[in-house]
Motif scaffolding. Structure first.
Motif, mmCIF file in Angstrom:
data_model
loop_
_atom_site.group_PDB
_atom_site.id
_atom_site.type_symbol
_atom_site.label_atom_id
_atom_site.label_comp_id
_atom_site.label_asym_id
_atom_site.label_seq_id
_atom_site.Cartn_x
_atom_site.Cartn_y
_atom_site.Cartn_z
ATOM 1 N N ASN A 232 0.832 -1.205 0.000
ATOM 2 C CA ASN A 232 0.000 0.000 0.000
ATOM 3 C C ASN A 232 0.865 1.253 0.000
ATOM 4 O O ASN A 232 1.715 1.429 0.888
ATOM 5 C CB ASN A 232 -0.928 0.006 1.218
ATOM 6 N N PRO A 233 0.706 2.151 -0.956
ATOM 7 C CA PRO A 233 1.599 3.317 -1.041
ATOM 8 C C PRO A 233 1.474 4.281 0.119
ATOM 9 O O PRO A 233 2.450 4.911 0.517
ATOM 10 C CB PRO A 233 1.197 3.964 -2.369
ATOM 11 N N ASP A 234 0.278 4.440 0.687
ATOM 12 C CA ASP A 234 0.127 5.330 1.836
ATOM 13 C C ASP A 234 0.934 4.833 3.027
ATOM 14 O O ASP A 234 1.559 5.627 3.756
ATOM 15 C CB ASP A 234 -1.345 5.446 2.223
ATOM 16 N N LEU A 235 0.935 3.524 3.231
ATOM 17 C CA LEU A 235 1.688 2.952 4.341
ATOM 18 C C LEU A 235 3.189 3.064 4.090
ATOM 19 O O LEU A 235 3.963 3.365 5.000
ATOM 20 C CB LEU A 235 1.268 1.497 4.535
ATOM 21 N N ILE A 236 3.608 2.850 2.852
ATOM 22 C CA ILE A 236 5.023 3.009 2.506
ATOM 23 C C ILE A 236 5.465 4.446 2.740
ATOM 24 O O ILE A 236 6.545 4.702 3.290
ATOM 25 C CB ILE A 236 5.262 2.584 1.050
ATOM 26 N N ALA A 237 4.644 5.408 2.333
ATOM 27 C CA ALA A 237 4.988 6.815 2.524
ATOM 28 C C ALA A 237 5.120 7.154 4.002
ATOM 29 O O ALA A 237 6.027 7.898 4.403
ATOM 30 C CB ALA A 237 3.933 7.693 1.867
ATOM 31 N N ALA A 238 4.233 6.626 4.836
ATOM 32 C CA ALA A 238 4.312 6.897 6.273
ATOM 33 C C ALA A 238 5.604 6.337 6.861
ATOM 34 O O ALA A 238 6.246 6.982 7.712
ATOM 35 C CB ALA A 238 3.095 6.288 6.979
ATOM 36 N N ARG A 239 6.016 5.160 6.421
ATOM 37 C CA ARG A 239 7.261 4.572 6.927
ATOM 38 C C ARG A 239 8.473 5.395 6.488
ATOM 39 O O ARG A 239 9.400 5.617 7.272
ATOM 40 C CB ARG A 239 7.385 3.138 6.413
ATOM 41 N N ALA A 242 8.771 8.535 8.566
ATOM 42 C CA ALA A 242 9.301 8.256 9.899
ATOM 43 C C ALA A 242 10.820 8.112 9.853
ATOM 44 O O ALA A 242 11.523 8.581 10.760
ATOM 45 C CB ALA A 242 8.655 6.991 10.462
ATOM 46 N N GLU A 243 11.335 7.483 8.800
ATOM 47 C CA GLU A 243 12.792 7.378 8.640
ATOM 48 C C GLU A 243 13.410 8.765 8.500
ATOM 49 O O GLU A 243 14.445 9.073 9.102
ATOM 50 C CB GLU A 243 13.114 6.530 7.410
ATOM 51 N N ALA A 244 12.791 9.614 7.691
ATOM 52 C CA ALA A 244 13.305 10.973 7.509
ATOM 53 C C ALA A 244 13.285 11.742 8.828
ATOM 54 O O ALA A 244 14.229 12.485 9.139
ATOM 55 C CB ALA A 244 12.478 11.700 6.458
ATOM 56 N N ILE A 331 2.449 5.894 11.340
ATOM 57 C CA ILE A 331 2.544 4.573 10.695
ATOM 58 C C ILE A 331 1.429 3.664 11.189
ATOM 59 O O ILE A 331 0.740 3.001 10.391
ATOM 60 C CB ILE A 331 3.921 3.942 10.975
ATOM 61 N N ILE A 332 1.243 3.633 12.496
ATOM 62 C CA ILE A 332 0.197 2.768 13.064
ATOM 63 C C ILE A 332 -1.182 3.245 12.623
ATOM 64 O O ILE A 332 -2.063 2.432 12.278
ATOM 65 C CB ILE A 332 0.303 2.739 14.593
#
Length: 487
Positions: A232-239, A242-244, A331-332
């Protein structure tokens, strides 16, 4: 691959694949999202520039309007020029971590672009199916008006010969008027659906073909959720965000650390012959005139060690930590939304499939019932109201069937989108030309150094719909509508 079914769609008239391809090329929201992503890409070279050499040149011309009365050497005017080169050596990790954060945000932006693409494709599919459904409903409503018009004429004829009462005629007239109202409403809905289609696709729908089967649909909600959690792209973007945010903490903390840089500079000064000095006319004495120009070159190492900054670095780092905490919670939150969305889409898809099956049974039963009621009415065992009710029941079942088919397809596509499998590459649109790859622009700009390197002036990539005529409610190539017996 999820695009196999869409590739197999017929090429005649307008197909779903053609509608998706048109939206992919010309939809303004998608074009704007791509431009926004190109802006995000520039964050990387911007952050890298802080760790690259810099050259500054300054020039100055000055007129000294009021000189001291005791100074005999003060100049009247001067020109100065300086060129300085600085090379950062150490910045406490601020540049390195800022670049990493920018790169993570590029990845997040690319995932956002995928999500935008999927969302627009989902809207196009819904608009496409809305047009097909509303065309079918208009056809059914128009057919109902024809049937009820025939019934009213037959009822009036039987009333003239005394076989029926005025009540029977009034009932037929009331049902015909209601059917005519329903037809008007269905036509308005069809026009609205066509206008929505134009807004998304950029062209008017013409004889839309039935959509191809949706491939790659999951066999269970657990399978769908597992795919969504990975793709899911929205979930990937949130992760990625968070890294940034984690790198941002290190960037803020670097404000406490020393900074080291190399520097070199060249300076030039010219007093334009106005600098005074001892002058003599005796040729036997040495020339004691003052030089009118000077030049200097310097080089060295500069070290800046912060001692106290009023608590600013600590506040910036705590701020970055709080934002990183919010990004982790996001993310959650996104994960919860994705799971709920996938499960709801799966349930809607399954429910629509079940409604299709029951509606098909209802249509068959309603057709048989109408045939029997008409036969019984012809021998006097059924009233005109019974016939009218049977007509309405059949129409309702047919409308329910075409609506369920639309809902099943839209829910199925929404499920694929939530699973991260409803993008141009998944749908086989690469055969319509080169797909837009945001990574290519990032690779183009990430290493640029030159200050005067710019792109062409912006221009509109999407298409205007001003010249497309207002839509009507005519049925264009509608086929395979349920047949109605008007006998």
């Amino acid at each position: 691959m999820a695009g196999a079914g869409l590739v197999a769609a017929p090429a005649s008239a307008d197909t779903l694949r053609e509608a998706l391809a048109d939206a992919y090329r010309t939809n303004p929201a998608l074009q704007a999202a791509r431009a926004e992503q190109r802006a995000v890409d520039e964050g990387v070279p911007i952050e890298k520039s802080a760790g690259r050499p810099s050259i500054d040149a300054t020039g100055r011309y000055a007129e000294f309007l009021n000189k001291s009365s005791t100074s005999f050497t003060a100049p009247e005017r001067a020109i100065t020029a300086n060129v300085d080169l600085g090379v950062p050596i150490y910045s406490g990790g601020a540049v390195r971590n800022a670049v990493r954060a920018a790169e993570e945000r590029v990845q997040a932006g690319q995932a956002d672009l995928r999500a935008t693409e999927s969302a627009i494709f989902s809207q196009v599919v819904a608009a496409y199916m809305d047009v097909i459904r509303n065309e079918a409903i208009v056809g059914l409503a128009a057919n109902q008006v024809d049937v009820l018009s025939t019934n009213l004429q037959a009822t009036s004829d039987r009333f003239e010969i005394g076989d029926l009462t005025r009540t029977d005629v009034a009932q037929s007239q009331a049902r015909l008027a209601a059917a005519q109202s329903d037809l008007r409403s269905a036509q308005a809905n069809l026009i609205a659906a066509r206008e929505d289609y134009i807004a998304l696709v950029g062209d008017a729908p013409v004889a839309l073909q039935p959509p191809p089967p949706l491939p790659g649909l999951p066999g269970s909600p657990e399978e769908a959720v597992a795919a969504a959690l990975e793709n899911n792209p929205d979930l990937i973007a949130a992760r990625e965000r968070a890294e940034a945010a984690g790198y941002d903490i290190d960037v803020a903390g670097a404000g406490r650390l020393p900074r080291v840089s190399l520097f070199t500079g060249y300076g030039y000064e010219n007093f334009l012959g106005t600098l005074g000095g001892a002058v003599t006319d005796d040729p036997t004495l040495p020339d004691t005139s003052v030089p009118q120009t000077s030049a200097s070159v310097s080089a060295g190492v500069a070290i800046s060690i912060p001692i106290f900054q009023g608590g600013r670095p600590a506040a910036l780092q705590r701020q970055a930590q709080a934002r990183a905490s919010a990004a982790l919670e996001a993310i959650i939150a996104t994960e919860r939304d994705v799971i709920a969305q996938v499960r709801a889409a799966y349930s809607s898809w399954q429910a629509a499939l079940a409604i299709i099956e029951s509606s098909q049974t209802a249509v068959a039963a309603a057709e048989l019932s109408l045939e029997g009621v008409r036969a019984e009415n012809s021998i006097g065992n059924r009233t005109i109201l019974d016939v009218l009710n049977a007509e309405q029941e059949l129409l309702n079942a047919q409308v329910e069937l075409v609506t369920a088919r639309r809902n099943a397809y839209v829910a199925g596509f929404s499920l694929l989108a939530a699973m991260g499998r409803a993008e141009a590459r998944d749908l086989g649109l690469d055969g319509d030309g080169l797909l837009y790859d945001p990574q290519l622009n990032f690779e183009r700009v990430e290493g640029k150094w030159f200050d005067w390197d710019r792109d062409p002036d912006p221009s509109v990539q999407s298409t205007s719909t001003v010249d497309i005529p207002a839509q009507d409610a005519d049925i264009r190539g509608q086929a395979n509508l349920p047949a109605r017996n008007t006998d």
